[in-house]
Design a protein around this motif. Structure first.
Motif, PDB file in Angstrom:
ATOM      1  N   PRO A  70      -7.993 -22.996  -1.891  1.00 36.94           N
ATOM      2  CA  PRO A  70      -9.144 -23.720  -2.429  1.00 36.94           C
ATOM      3  C   PRO A  70      -8.703 -24.620  -3.587  1.00 36.94           C
ATOM      4  O   PRO A  70      -7.614 -24.469  -4.151  1.00 36.94           O
ATOM      5  CB  PRO A  70     -10.062 -22.595  -2.943  1.00 36.94           C
ATOM      6  N   ALA A  71      -9.565 -25.569  -3.939  1.00 41.28           N
ATOM      7  CA  ALA A  71      -9.278 -26.439  -5.080  1.00 41.28           C
ATOM      8  C   ALA A  71      -9.333 -25.630  -6.376  1.00 41.28           C
ATOM      9  O   ALA A  71      -9.928 -24.555  -6.446  1.00 41.28           O
ATOM     10  CB  ALA A  71     -10.283 -27.583  -5.129  1.00 41.28           C
ATOM     11  N   GLY A  72      -8.714 -26.175  -7.402  1.00 38.61           N
ATOM     12  CA  GLY A  72      -8.745 -25.533  -8.706  1.00 38.61           C
ATOM     13  C   GLY A  72      -7.584 -24.582  -8.905  1.00 38.61           C
ATOM     14  O   GLY A  72      -6.607 -24.568  -8.154  1.00 38.61           O
ATOM     15  N   LEU A  73      -7.698 -23.769  -9.951  1.00 41.92           N
ATOM     16  CA  LEU A  73      -6.639 -22.832 -10.326  1.00 41.92           C
ATOM     17  C   LEU A  73      -6.884 -21.494  -9.633  1.00 41.92           C
ATOM     18  O   LEU A  73      -7.929 -20.871  -9.813  1.00 41.92           O
ATOM     19  CB  LEU A  73      -6.611 -22.661 -11.844  1.00 41.92           C
ATOM     20  N   GLN A  74      -5.913 -21.066  -8.846  1.00 44.95           N
ATOM     21  CA  GLN A  74      -6.032 -19.854  -8.047  1.00 44.95           C
ATOM     22  C   GLN A  74      -4.776 -19.006  -8.215  1.00 44.95           C
ATOM     23  O   GLN A  74      -3.712 -19.507  -8.578  1.00 44.95           O
ATOM     24  CB  GLN A  74      -6.181 -20.196  -6.554  1.00 44.95           C
ATOM     25  N   VAL A  75      -4.918 -17.723  -7.921  1.00 42.88           N
ATOM     26  CA  VAL A  75      -3.757 -16.856  -7.757  1.00 42.88           C
ATOM     27  C   VAL A  75      -3.704 -16.427  -6.302  1.00 42.88           C
ATOM     28  O   VAL A  75      -4.678 -15.884  -5.771  1.00 42.88           O
ATOM     29  CB  VAL A  75      -3.818 -15.620  -8.673  1.00 42.88           C
ATOM     30  N   LEU A  76      -2.602 -16.727  -5.644  1.00 39.30           N
ATOM     31  CA  LEU A  76      -2.368 -16.278  -4.281  1.00 39.30           C
ATOM     32  C   LEU A  76      -1.671 -14.927  -4.348  1.00 39.30           C
ATOM     33  O   LEU A  76      -0.561 -14.810  -4.875  1.00 39.30           O
ATOM     34  CB  LEU A  76      -1.489 -17.279  -3.527  1.00 39.30           C
ATOM     35  N   LYS A  77      -2.335 -13.892  -3.823  1.00 33.33           N
ATOM     36  CA  LYS A  77      -1.704 -12.570  -3.753  1.00 33.33           C
ATOM     37  C   LYS A  77      -1.306 -12.304  -2.316  1.00 33.33           C
ATOM     38  O   LYS A  77      -2.120 -12.409  -1.394  1.00 33.33           O
ATOM     39  CB  LYS A  77      -2.647 -11.475  -4.250  1.00 33.33           C
ATOM     40  N   ILE A  78      -0.043 -11.962  -2.125  1.00 39.72           N
ATOM     41  CA  ILE A  78       0.503 -11.661  -0.813  1.00 39.72           C
ATOM     42  C   ILE A  78       1.015 -10.225  -0.841  1.00 39.72           C
ATOM     43  O   ILE A  78       1.774  -9.849  -1.751  1.00 39.72           O
ATOM     44  CB  ILE A  78       1.659 -12.604  -0.447  1.00 39.72           C
ATOM     45  N   ILE A  79       0.599  -9.413   0.126  1.00 41.23           N
ATOM     46  CA  ILE A  79       1.061  -8.031   0.238  1.00 41.23           C
ATOM     47  C   ILE A  79       1.710  -7.844   1.602  1.00 41.23           C
ATOM     48  O   ILE A  79       1.090  -8.106   2.627  1.00 41.23           O
ATOM     49  CB  ILE A  79      -0.095  -7.030   0.066  1.00 41.23           C
ATOM     50  N   LEU A  80       2.945  -7.391   1.596  1.00 42.41           N
ATOM     51  CA  LEU A  80       3.678  -7.097   2.819  1.00 42.41           C
ATOM     52  C   LEU A  80       3.897  -5.597   2.907  1.00 42.41           C
ATOM     53  O   LEU A  80       4.430  -4.992   1.968  1.00 42.41           O
ATOM     54  CB  LEU A  80       5.025  -7.815   2.818  1.00 42.41           C
ATOM     55  N   THR A  81       3.485  -4.964   4.017  1.00 42.02           N
ATOM     56  CA  THR A  81       3.762  -3.552   4.237  1.00 42.02           C
ATOM     57  C   THR A  81       4.590  -3.387   5.512  1.00 42.02           C
ATOM     58  O   THR A  81       4.661  -4.287   6.342  1.00 42.02           O
ATOM     59  CB  THR A  81       2.473  -2.717   4.367  1.00 42.02           C
ATOM     60  N   ARG A  82       5.174  -2.223   5.643  1.00 37.22           N
ATOM     61  CA  ARG A  82       5.963  -1.940   6.842  1.00 37.22           C
ATOM     62  C   ARG A  82       5.066  -1.739   8.061  1.00 37.22           C
ATOM     63  O   ARG A  82       5.542  -1.707   9.198  1.00 37.22           O
ATOM     64  CB  ARG A  82       6.838  -0.693   6.631  1.00 37.22           C
ATOM     65  N   GLY A  83       3.751  -1.641   7.834  1.00 44.76           N
ATOM     66  CA  GLY A  83       2.822  -1.392   8.923  1.00 44.76           C
ATOM     67  C   GLY A  83       2.586   0.098   9.112  1.00 44.76           C
ATOM     68  O   GLY A  83       2.735   0.884   8.182  1.00 44.76           O
ATOM     69  N   SER A  84       2.218   0.512  10.296  1.00 42.42           N
ATOM     70  CA  SER A  84       1.949   1.920  10.607  1.00 42.42           C
ATOM     71  C   SER A  84       3.078   2.492  11.446  1.00 42.42           C
ATOM     72  O   SER A  84       3.900   1.763  12.004  1.00 42.42           O
ATOM     73  CB  SER A  84       0.625   2.046  11.364  1.00 42.42           C
ATOM     74  N   GLY A  85       3.071   3.822  11.542  1.00 46.71           N
ATOM     75  CA  GLY A  85       4.033   4.470  12.424  1.00 46.71           C
ATOM     76  C   GLY A  85       5.064   5.280  11.688  1.00 46.71           C
ATOM     77  O   GLY A  85       5.037   5.407  10.457  1.00 46.71           O
ATOM     78  N   GLY A  86       5.978   5.819  12.433  1.00 48.64           N
ATOM     79  CA  GLY A  86       6.971   6.712  11.877  1.00 48.64           C
ATOM     80  C   GLY A  86       6.424   8.127  11.780  1.00 48.64           C
ATOM     81  O   GLY A  86       5.270   8.405  12.119  1.00 48.64           O
ATOM     82  N   ARG A  87       7.237   9.010  11.278  1.00 49.16           N
ATOM     83  CA  ARG A  87       6.825  10.403  11.108  1.00 49.16           C
ATOM     84  C   ARG A  87       7.128  10.818   9.686  1.00 49.16           C
ATOM     85  O   ARG A  87       8.280  10.914   9.276  1.00 49.16           O
ATOM     86  CB  ARG A  87       7.569  11.304  12.098  1.00 49.16           C
ATOM     87  N   GLY A  88       6.045  11.047   8.915  1.00 46.54           N
ATOM     88  CA  GLY A  88       6.246  11.345   7.504  1.00 46.54           C
ATOM     89  C   GLY A  88       6.899  10.162   6.814  1.00 46.54           C
ATOM     90  O   GLY A  88       6.537   9.005   7.024  1.00 46.54           O
ATOM     91  N   TYR A  89       7.894  10.448   6.004  1.00 44.03           N
ATOM     92  CA  TYR A  89       8.584   9.372   5.295  1.00 44.03           C
ATOM     93  C   TYR A  89       9.517   8.575   6.203  1.00 44.03           C
ATOM     94  O   TYR A  89       9.943   7.477   5.837  1.00 44.03           O
ATOM     95  CB  TYR A  89       9.394   9.940   4.124  1.00 44.03           C
ATOM     96  N   ARG A  90       9.849   9.119   7.358  1.00 41.41           N
ATOM     97  CA  ARG A  90      10.742   8.402   8.269  1.00 41.41           C
ATOM     98  C   ARG A  90      10.036   7.162   8.807  1.00 41.41           C
ATOM     99  O   ARG A  90       8.996   7.256   9.449  1.00 41.41           O
ATOM    100  CB  ARG A  90      11.155   9.301   9.424  1.00 41.41           C
TER     101      ARG A  90
END
Length: 277
Positions: A70-90
């Motif tokens: 958008p016009a004006g002063l903005q903060v773009l926040k981007i979040i990247l995750t590994r997604g879902s899946g795996g078993r526990g911490y694996r």
């Protein structure tokens, strides 16, 4: 890669970013569609993804986000995750990362640019972990717990040491101090976030990096400041102890502060016409 617009955000409970902090984020100052320090943000994002072993969005994908600003002063926040899946911490192999993003209107605080801020020393000490040092990973519990230590709005930030009582950063900003004609900032090789504004000022020769700096280096300095790529540079006028009972140090807002502030704000497009005290 799953692209999610945060205006209609639904994060599944299985998302590893939610469950484990398994991911990264960036906050970018954007003025009328033009990002500040975009190259530095994209490089840090790519480095963090490489460290965590997550597929990062391409530079072309990230550039395309700016077309939606958008016009004006903005903060773009981007979040990247590994997604879902795996078993526990694996983690899952292969993973299907998710990338969430949002533009948030931003209003700076020029009174803090002009008059400076009061800080306090935090009780919490940052743990040292070279594998995570410098990157902006999602697990910010240390910063949250440190910021929880005070509720007084007169205190803008908290200064963080590591578990060896060495200077690192503030809860949401990088730290610098002026002594012997030079601006110094702590090395962030074992903990802390390498801010993009800090990086640009180091690379331009405005800041020198020092390792294993004790608290006394800051307390004995002539002047001190905090900085990040959204808020700009805030001079620090004083720092109190963790109990807010004693002032540990007071600093001047002098010409070296204003010079560094002008250089920092030039990079961000913020105002720079302030007087010294």
């Amino acid at each position: 890669m799953t692209d999610t617009i945060d205006d209609a955000l639904t994060v599944p409970l299985t998302d590893r970013g939610l469950a484990y902090g398994d991911g990264l984020f960036e906050t970018v100052l954007v003025r009328d569609g033009v990002p500040a320090l975009w190259h530095e943000h994209c490089e840090r994002f790519a480095l963090g993804a490489q460290r965590l072993g997550i597929e990062a969005p391409s530079r072309e994908w990230l550039d395309a986000l700016l077309e939606r600003a958008p016009a004006g002063l903005q903060v773009l926040k981007i979040i990247l995750t590994r997604g879902s899946g795996g078993r526990g911490y694996r983690p899952p192999m292969p993973a299907t990362p998710r990338c969430y993003w949002q533009f948030i209107p931003f209003t700076p605080m020029p009174a803090r640019w002009e008059s400076g801020i009061e800080a306090r020393l935090c009780r919490l000490k940052l743990g040292r972990q070279r594998a995570l040092a410098g990157i902006k990973h999602l697990n910010r519990l240390e910063n949250v717990m440190a910021r929880q230590e005070w509720q007084d709005d007169a205190i803008a930030e908290g200064i963080l040491l590591n578990d060896l009582d060495q200077l690192v950063e503030a809860t949401a900003m990088n730290l610098a101090w002026h002594e012997h004609g030079q601006w110094w900032t702590p090395a962030l090789t074992e903990c802390g976030v390498e801010g993009t504004l800090r990086r640009a000022l180091v690379e331009s020769g405005q800041l020198a990096v020092v390792s294993a700096a004790p608290l006394s280096r800051l307390l004995q300095a002539r002047s001190a400041c905090l900085l990040n790529s959204v808020q700009g540079l805030w001079p620090i006028t004083q720092c109190c102890d963790p109990d807010n009972q004693h002032v540990l140090a007071r600093w001047q807002i002098d010409e070296p502060v204003r010079h560094l502030q002008r250089e920092a704000h030039r990079l961000l497009g913020h105002a720079t016409t302030f007087s010294t005290s």
